[in-house]
Design a protein around this motif. Structure first.
Motif, PDB file in Angstrom:
ATOM      1  N   THR A  29     -19.245 -10.408  24.881  1.00  0.00           N
ATOM      2  CA  THR A  29     -18.507 -11.555  25.432  1.00  0.00           C
ATOM      3  C   THR A  29     -17.118 -11.117  25.882  1.00  0.00           C
ATOM      4  O   THR A  29     -16.481 -10.312  25.243  1.00  0.00           O
ATOM      5  N   SER A  30     -16.686 -11.672  27.000  1.00  0.00           N
ATOM      6  CA  SER A  30     -15.343 -11.353  27.478  1.00  0.00           C
ATOM      7  C   SER A  30     -14.461 -12.598  27.545  1.00  0.00           C
ATOM      8  O   SER A  30     -13.412 -12.572  28.153  1.00  0.00           O
ATOM      9  N   GLY A  31     -14.905 -13.696  26.951  1.00  0.00           N
ATOM     10  CA  GLY A  31     -14.074 -14.881  26.858  1.00  0.00           C
ATOM     11  C   GLY A  31     -14.427 -16.023  27.791  1.00  0.00           C
ATOM     12  O   GLY A  31     -13.676 -16.975  27.877  1.00  0.00           O
ATOM     13  N   GLU A  32     -15.542 -15.928  28.512  1.00  0.00           N
ATOM     14  CA  GLU A  32     -15.910 -17.046  29.377  1.00  0.00           C
ATOM     15  C   GLU A  32     -16.325 -18.234  28.513  1.00  0.00           C
ATOM     16  O   GLU A  32     -16.854 -18.083  27.434  1.00  0.00           O
ATOM     17  N   MET A  33     -16.099 -19.440  29.039  1.00  0.00           N
ATOM     18  CA  MET A  33     -16.390 -20.646  28.274  1.00  0.00           C
ATOM     19  C   MET A  33     -17.890 -20.821  28.033  1.00  0.00           C
ATOM     20  O   MET A  33     -18.299 -21.248  26.959  1.00  0.00           O
ATOM     21  N   SER A  34     -18.732 -20.457  28.998  1.00  0.00           N
ATOM     22  CA  SER A  34     -20.176 -20.634  28.816  1.00  0.00           C
ATOM     23  C   SER A  34     -20.713 -19.702  27.737  1.00  0.00           C
ATOM     24  O   SER A  34     -21.617 -20.067  26.995  1.00  0.00           O
ATOM     25  N   SER A  35     -20.164 -18.495  27.635  1.00  0.00           N
ATOM     26  CA  SER A  35     -20.641 -17.575  26.605  1.00  0.00           C
ATOM     27  C   SER A  35     -20.166 -18.008  25.218  1.00  0.00           C
ATOM     28  O   SER A  35     -20.872 -17.784  24.238  1.00  0.00           O
TER      29      SER A  35
END
Length: 64
Positions: A29-35
């Motif tokens: 994960t790189s911090g996107e809201m969907s993830s």
């Protein structure tokens, strides 16, 4: 083998799979809201399935 124990084992395996999938998503994960939403959903489902499967296995009595 009792049907409840088989179902408990299946729930436990699904729970472990959900927790492993959550760990894989967390590591990539790189911090996107969907993830982040996916992490929460799969993590909660994994914990619920794992806990209910273990509980079902522990409370089922063996028949002789």
């Amino acid at each position: 083998m009792n049907l409840k124990r088989i179902f408990g084992t299946l729930l436990t395996i699904l729970g472990i799979g959900g927790l492993i999938y959550t760990a894989v998503l967390f590591s990539s994960t790189s911090g996107e809201m969907s993830s982040i939403k996916s992490l929460i959903i799969y993590g909660i489902l994994g914990v619920v399935f794992f806990a209910s499967g273990i509980s079902l296995i522990r409370t089922t009595k063996d028949e002789a």
